[in-house]
Design a protein around this motif. Structure first.
Motif, PDB file in Angstrom:
ATOM      1  N   THR A 163       0.822  -1.217   0.000  1.00 52.43           N
ATOM      2  CA  THR A 163       0.000   0.000   0.000  1.00 52.43           C
ATOM      3  C   THR A 163       0.854   1.263   0.000  1.00 52.43           C
ATOM      4  OG1 THR A 163      -1.723  -1.178   1.205  1.00 52.43           O
ATOM      5  CG2 THR A 163      -1.855   1.210   1.199  1.00 52.43           C
ATOM      6  N   LYS A 164       2.034   1.203   0.617  1.00 54.08           N
ATOM      7  CA  LYS A 164       2.909   2.379   0.639  1.00 54.08           C
ATOM      8  C   LYS A 164       3.311   2.810  -0.773  1.00 54.08           C
ATOM      9  CE  LYS A 164       4.930   1.703   5.247  1.00 54.08           C
ATOM     10  NZ  LYS A 164       6.188   1.464   6.001  1.00 54.08           N
ATOM     11  N   ILE A 165       3.432   1.832  -1.679  1.00 53.42           N
ATOM     12  CA  ILE A 165       3.772   2.138  -3.070  1.00 53.42           C
ATOM     13  C   ILE A 165       2.646   2.931  -3.732  1.00 53.42           C
ATOM     14  CG2 ILE A 165       4.044   1.075  -5.354  1.00 53.42           C
ATOM     15  CD1 ILE A 165       5.742  -1.068  -4.042  1.00 53.42           C
ATOM     16  N   ILE A 166       1.412   2.557  -3.418  1.00 55.04           N
ATOM     17  CA  ILE A 166       0.260   3.288  -3.961  1.00 55.04           C
ATOM     18  C   ILE A 166       0.323   4.742  -3.506  1.00 55.04           C
ATOM     19  CG2 ILE A 166      -2.256   3.382  -4.098  1.00 55.04           C
ATOM     20  CD1 ILE A 166      -1.045   0.893  -5.388  1.00 55.04           C
ATOM     21  N   ASP A 167       0.669   4.965  -2.240  1.00 61.78           N
ATOM     22  CA  ASP A 167       0.804   6.332  -1.719  1.00 61.78           C
ATOM     23  C   ASP A 167       1.929   7.082  -2.443  1.00 61.78           C
ATOM     24  OD1 ASP A 167      -1.197   5.790   0.133  1.00 61.78           O
ATOM     25  OD2 ASP A 167       0.208   5.215   1.709  1.00 61.78           O
ATOM     26  N   GLN A 168       3.069   6.407  -2.617  1.00 59.45           N
ATOM     27  CA  GLN A 168       4.212   7.046  -3.259  1.00 59.45           C
ATOM     28  C   GLN A 168       3.916   7.443  -4.701  1.00 59.45           C
ATOM     29  OE1 GLN A 168       7.135   3.818  -1.942  1.00 59.45           O
ATOM     30  NE2 GLN A 168       8.486   5.596  -2.130  1.00 59.45           N
ATOM     31  N   LEU A 169       3.315   6.539  -5.453  1.00 61.09           N
ATOM     32  CA  LEU A 169       3.043   6.835  -6.863  1.00 61.09           C
ATOM     33  C   LEU A 169       1.912   7.848  -7.021  1.00 61.09           C
ATOM     34  CD1 LEU A 169       3.506   3.481  -8.817  1.00 61.09           C
ATOM     35  CD2 LEU A 169       5.145   5.270  -8.250  1.00 61.09           C
ATOM     36  N   SER A 170       0.996   7.885  -6.070  1.00 53.55           N
ATOM     37  CA  SER A 170      -0.051   8.908  -6.097  1.00 53.55           C
ATOM     38  C   SER A 170       0.564  10.294  -5.907  1.00 53.55           C
ATOM     39  CB  SER A 170      -1.093   8.634  -5.006  1.00 53.55           C
ATOM     40  OG  SER A 170      -1.773   7.419  -5.247  1.00 53.55           O
ATOM     41  N   GLU A 171       1.501  10.389  -4.964  1.00 56.00           N
ATOM     42  CA  GLU A 171       2.183  11.668  -4.725  1.00 56.00           C
ATOM     43  C   GLU A 171       3.031  12.060  -5.929  1.00 56.00           C
ATOM     44  OE1 GLU A 171       3.310  15.160  -3.071  1.00 56.00           O
ATOM     45  OE2 GLU A 171       1.697  13.796  -2.435  1.00 56.00           O
ATOM     46  N   LEU A 172       3.702  11.095  -6.540  1.00 58.15           N
ATOM     47  CA  LEU A 172       4.503  11.378  -7.733  1.00 58.15           C
ATOM     48  C   LEU A 172       3.620  11.891  -8.869  1.00 58.15           C
ATOM     49  CD1 LEU A 172       7.195  11.251  -9.316  1.00 58.15           C
ATOM     50  CD2 LEU A 172       6.594   8.878  -9.912  1.00 58.15           C
ATOM     51  N   ALA A 173       2.454  11.280  -9.038  1.00 53.25           N
ATOM     52  CA  ALA A 173       1.529  11.717 -10.091  1.00 53.25           C
ATOM     53  C   ALA A 173       1.165  13.188  -9.907  1.00 53.25           C
ATOM     54  CB  ALA A 173       0.272  10.849 -10.082  1.00 53.25           C
ATOM     55  N   ARG A 174       0.881  13.574  -8.680  1.00 53.55           N
ATOM     56  CA  ARG A 174       0.533  14.975  -8.409  1.00 53.55           C
ATOM     57  C   ARG A 174       1.698  15.901  -8.759  1.00 53.55           C
ATOM     58  NH1 ARG A 174      -1.338  12.423  -3.640  1.00 53.55           N
ATOM     59  NH2 ARG A 174      -3.594  12.079  -3.705  1.00 53.55           N
ATOM     60  N   LYS A 175       2.907  15.486  -8.435  1.00 57.08           N
ATOM     61  CA  LYS A 175       4.084  16.307  -8.749  1.00 57.08           C
ATOM     62  C   LYS A 175       4.276  16.430 -10.260  1.00 57.08           C
ATOM     63  CE  LYS A 175       6.563  15.413  -4.434  1.00 57.08           C
ATOM     64  NZ  LYS A 175       7.702  14.712  -3.784  1.00 57.08           N
ATOM     65  N   MET A 176       3.809  15.446 -11.002  1.00 54.55           N
ATOM     66  CA  MET A 176       3.913  15.496 -12.466  1.00 54.55           C
ATOM     67  C   MET A 176       2.695  16.155 -13.102  1.00 54.55           C
ATOM     68  SD  MET A 176       5.867  11.935 -13.527  1.00 54.55           S
ATOM     69  CE  MET A 176       4.566  10.811 -12.989  1.00 54.55           C
ATOM     70  N   GLY A 177       1.787  16.688 -12.253  1.00 54.57           N
ATOM     71  CA  GLY A 177       0.634  17.427 -12.758  1.00 54.57           C
ATOM     72  C   GLY A 177      -0.561  16.579 -13.112  1.00 54.57           C
ATOM     73  N   HIS A 178      -0.614  15.336 -12.626  1.00 53.57           N
ATOM     74  CA  HIS A 178      -1.712  14.438 -12.943  1.00 53.57           C
ATOM     75  C   HIS A 178      -2.527  14.089 -11.697  1.00 53.57           C
ATOM     76  CE1 HIS A 178      -0.136  14.222 -16.892  1.00 53.57           C
ATOM     77  NE2 HIS A 178      -0.783  13.117 -17.243  1.00 53.57           N
ATOM     78  N   ARG A 179      -3.797  13.784 -11.912  1.00 51.14           N
ATOM     79  CA  ARG A 179      -4.694  13.377 -10.822  1.00 51.14           C
ATOM     80  C   ARG A 179      -4.605  11.871 -10.672  1.00 51.14           C
ATOM     81  NH1 ARG A 179      -8.195  11.409  -7.466  1.00 51.14           N
ATOM     82  NH2 ARG A 179     -10.078  12.589  -6.901  1.00 51.14           N
ATOM     83  N   PRO A 180      -4.076  11.372  -9.548  1.00 51.77           N
ATOM     84  CA  PRO A 180      -4.055   9.922  -9.350  1.00 51.77           C
ATOM     85  C   PRO A 180      -5.424   9.407  -8.918  1.00 51.77           C
ATOM     86  CG  PRO A 180      -3.149  11.024  -7.427  1.00 51.77           C
ATOM     87  CD  PRO A 180      -3.490  12.106  -8.412  1.00 51.77           C
ATOM     88  N   VAL A 181      -5.814   8.269  -9.444  1.00 51.97           N
ATOM     89  CA  VAL A 181      -7.027   7.587  -8.977  1.00 51.97           C
ATOM     90  C   VAL A 181      -6.634   6.159  -8.615  1.00 51.97           C
ATOM     91  CG1 VAL A 181      -8.708   9.023 -10.190  1.00 51.97           C
ATOM     92  CG2 VAL A 181      -7.692   7.098 -11.400  1.00 51.97           C
ATOM     93  N   ARG A 182      -6.953   5.771  -7.400  1.00 49.46           N
ATOM     94  CA  ARG A 182      -6.545   4.464  -6.901  1.00 49.46           C
ATOM     95  C   ARG A 182      -7.614   3.426  -7.234  1.00 49.46           C
ATOM     96  NH1 ARG A 182      -3.598   5.281  -1.162  1.00 49.46           N
ATOM     97  NH2 ARG A 182      -2.588   7.276  -1.552  1.00 49.46           N
ATOM     98  N   THR A 183      -7.169   2.294  -7.698  1.00 45.62           N
ATOM     99  CA  THR A 183      -8.135   1.268  -8.090  1.00 45.62           C
ATOM    100  C   THR A 183      -7.613  -0.130  -7.770  1.00 45.62           C
ATOM    101  OG1 THR A 183      -9.301   0.281  -9.987  1.00 45.62           O
ATOM    102  CG2 THR A 183      -7.206   1.367 -10.443  1.00 45.62           C
ATOM    103  N   LYS A 184      -8.546  -1.020  -7.528  1.00 46.41           N
ATOM    104  CA  LYS A 184      -8.210  -2.433  -7.382  1.00 46.41           C
ATOM    105  C   LYS A 184      -7.832  -3.008  -8.749  1.00 46.41           C
ATOM    106  CE  LYS A 184     -11.169  -3.786  -3.468  1.00 46.41           C
ATOM    107  NZ  LYS A 184     -12.348  -4.617  -3.101  1.00 46.41           N
ATOM    108  N   ASP A 185      -7.173  -4.119  -8.703  1.00 47.42           N
ATOM    109  CA  ASP A 185      -6.749  -4.840  -9.915  1.00 47.42           C
ATOM    110  C   ASP A 185      -7.934  -5.652 -10.442  1.00 47.42           C
ATOM    111  OD1 ASP A 185      -5.305  -6.040 -11.918  1.00 47.42           O
ATOM    112  OD2 ASP A 185      -4.281  -7.472 -10.608  1.00 47.42           O
ATOM    113  N   THR A 186      -8.793  -5.001 -11.197  1.00 50.71           N
ATOM    114  CA  THR A 186      -9.983  -5.652 -11.771  1.00 50.71           C
ATOM    115  C   THR A 186     -10.042  -5.348 -13.264  1.00 50.71           C
ATOM    116  OG1 THR A 186     -11.277  -3.698 -11.175  1.00 50.71           O
ATOM    117  CG2 THR A 186     -11.368  -5.567  -9.659  1.00 50.71           C
TER     118      THR A 186
END
Length: 506
Positions: A163-186
């Motif tokens: 789960t920490k990776i999801i947090d890290q990549l969400s923060e990185l997305a914001r720094k790159m100007g993108h809106r992160p959306v978290r989703t299950k693997d479906t």
């Protein structure tokens, strides 16, 4: 896993890989680009130089920004050079075995704390990670084309992803100007999953001969505010892409009726009518320009001595809107319990067709014309007569509702018109996604608005239109047709019964 992500490896110098590189170097990350094809990464550098130079010309960035961004990009000729990376994103061909093999190869190169991300649009992250020694560091990071303009990225948590990776990549997305959306693997994640309802229901409506391609596209754009009609969109994407996705999602969900594809697209795929790329799909194209198909009306608006209308509505806002409109037109509303023999019987119904509406109200189907009040009444009026409606009643209704700067379209009988069916399916599918906790409501709404360009997120749209109207459409279509694709989501049902917003989540 808590390290800062400064050094990013990107594997694949195709259109997606180049897009990811651009937003990463512009956010001042050090990016190491590798492609197995010789010179592909160097050519990508030249393309990025051209792209950024155009941004300078348009005063979007400065010359200093361009130079700094390109200085952040490092072309590597050997995959072993990615050992320095904190994150490696693969953007290669959509084949499971090749992605699995690459992830295993990367594990032998990078540090144990390096994150391994896949830009897959359709493959399971859990399956991509299945052969890895550390599946907990494998994650989905799905961008959309063109990456710099599509400001959304799906951060996909596989079955083992930390789960920490999801947090890290969400923060990185914001720094790159993108809106992160978290989703299950479906299957389909959020955006490709939520987008199934729009095209599949439009295809079903077309296959029932309710309206023409042009009429359906026009109704959904004018009434509901979609930027493109479903058939325009299918032509743009190409049926060689769209139909296999429809079939894949349907099969991945074990033939769930909500995702059922249509024989029309299968036939067109076989016949090479793929859309713009072949010059013909649902429309014809000359030099990529769509050739409009004129709507040939079945009825014409004729002046009639219509003085009274017997009006039936199910919701107060519809009654107020129609009553005001009729009064302004000088039409008297018959307030008696039953209509007179000469009245136009105007029914603002939800979910049923003109025949069932007439039976439900106990009125003469020869006088009935139904009107869809779900969408933008000022922009588009959709009328639906019964099989027995007298032509003079249809013509009178057309005369009554024809207005400059708006469209009035007469369709064949349908359970739920066009707008009602499509929007109800869009909202209902998103409610099911929320019920299954594929993603939180806020992320579902944001993902669909940013990724698909809908005027509202699908769940918030239900609140805007009226959740009770959506539920009534689904309940009636489901009870009359007995087709399980229309069964209302438990999420929708409970919030209607408790009078809660569809956005309510706990």
């Amino acid at each position: 896993m808590d390290r800062l992500i400064n050094n990013i490896g990107v594997i694949g110098a195709g259109i997606m890989g180049i897009g990811i590189v651009q937003i990463a170097i512009q956010s001042n990350r050090q990016v190491y680009l590798y492609d197995a094809q010789q010179d592909a990464a160097k050519k990508a550098y030249d393309k990025l130089n051209t792209t950024l130079s155009r941004l300078v010309e348009k005063n979007k960035i400065s010359q200093t920004d361009l130079e700094q961004s390109l200085a952040n990009l490092h072309i590597v000729e050997n995959i072993q050079e990615l050992h320095i990376c904190d994150l490696v994103i693969e953007a290669i061909i959509e084949k499971l075995d090749i992605k699995q093999s690459l992830m295993k190869q990367l594990e032998a190169i990078v540090r144990p704390e390096c994150i391994l991300a896949s830009n897959t649009s359709s493959l399971s992250i859990t399956e991509i990670a299945a052969q890895c020694q550390q599946p907990d560091r494998v994650v989905g990071y799905h961008f959309f084309n063109p990456v710099p303009l599509m400001k959304v990225v799906e951060v996909i948590q596989g079955l083992h992803t930390n789960t920490k990776i999801i947090d890290q990549l969400s923060e990185l997305a914001r720094k790159m100007g993108h809106r992160p959306v978290r989703t299950k693997d479906t299957p389909g994640f959020i955006i490709n999953h939520a987008g199934r309802a729009y095209g599949t229901e439009a295809l079903k409506i077309l296959s029932e001969n309710v309206a023409s391609v042009t009429e359906i596209d026009l109704i959904l754009k004018k009434s509901l505010g979609f930027k493109m009609g479903p058939f325009e969109l299918l032509d743009l994407t190409g049926l060689d892409v769209s139909h296999p996705v429809m079939l894949s999602i349907y099969n991945q969900y074990y033939q769930e009726p909500r995702y059922r594809p249509n024989v029309l697209t299968q036939q067109m795929l076989i016949g090479k009518k793929l859309g713009r790329k072949t010059g013909e799909g649902f429309y014809k194209y000359i030099d990529q320009a769509k050739q409009e198909i004129a709507i040939i009306p079945k009825y014409s608006a004729h002046r009639h001595d219509l003085k009274t209308v017997w009006l039936s509505t199910e919701f107060d806002d519809d009654h107020k809107k129609l009553s005001t409109y009729l009064t302004q037109k000088g039409i008297q509303i018959n307030l008696n319990a039953q209509p007179n023999n000469e009245d136009l019987i105007l029914i603002a119904n939800y979910g049923d067709d003109a025949t069932h509406s007439a039976q439900r109200l106990g009125v003469n189907p020869e006088q009935v014309v139904c009107i869809d009040m779900l969408g933008n009444f000022e922009q588009c009026r959709t009328l639906m007569p019964s099989l027995l409606t007298q032509p003079k009643m249809i013509e009178a209704a057309l005369d009554l509702f024809n207005q400059p700067n708006s469209e009035t379209i007469v369709i064949e009988e349908s359970l739920g018109f066009v707008s009602q069916r499509v929007l109800a399916m869009v909202v209902n599918l998103a409610c099911d996604m929320a019920q299954q906790k594929i993603a939180i409501v806020e992320d579902i709404n944001a993902a669909v608005k940013l990724g698909l360009g809908y005027p509202f997120g699908p769940i918030e749209w239900g609140d805007v239109i009226g959740k009770e109207k959506i539920l009534k459409v689904l309940e009636r279509i489901s009870s009359i047709s007995h087709d399980p694709r229309y069964r209302p989501s438990p999420w929708l049902q409970r919030r209607c019964k408790l009078n809660l917003s569809l956005n309510y989540q706990r």
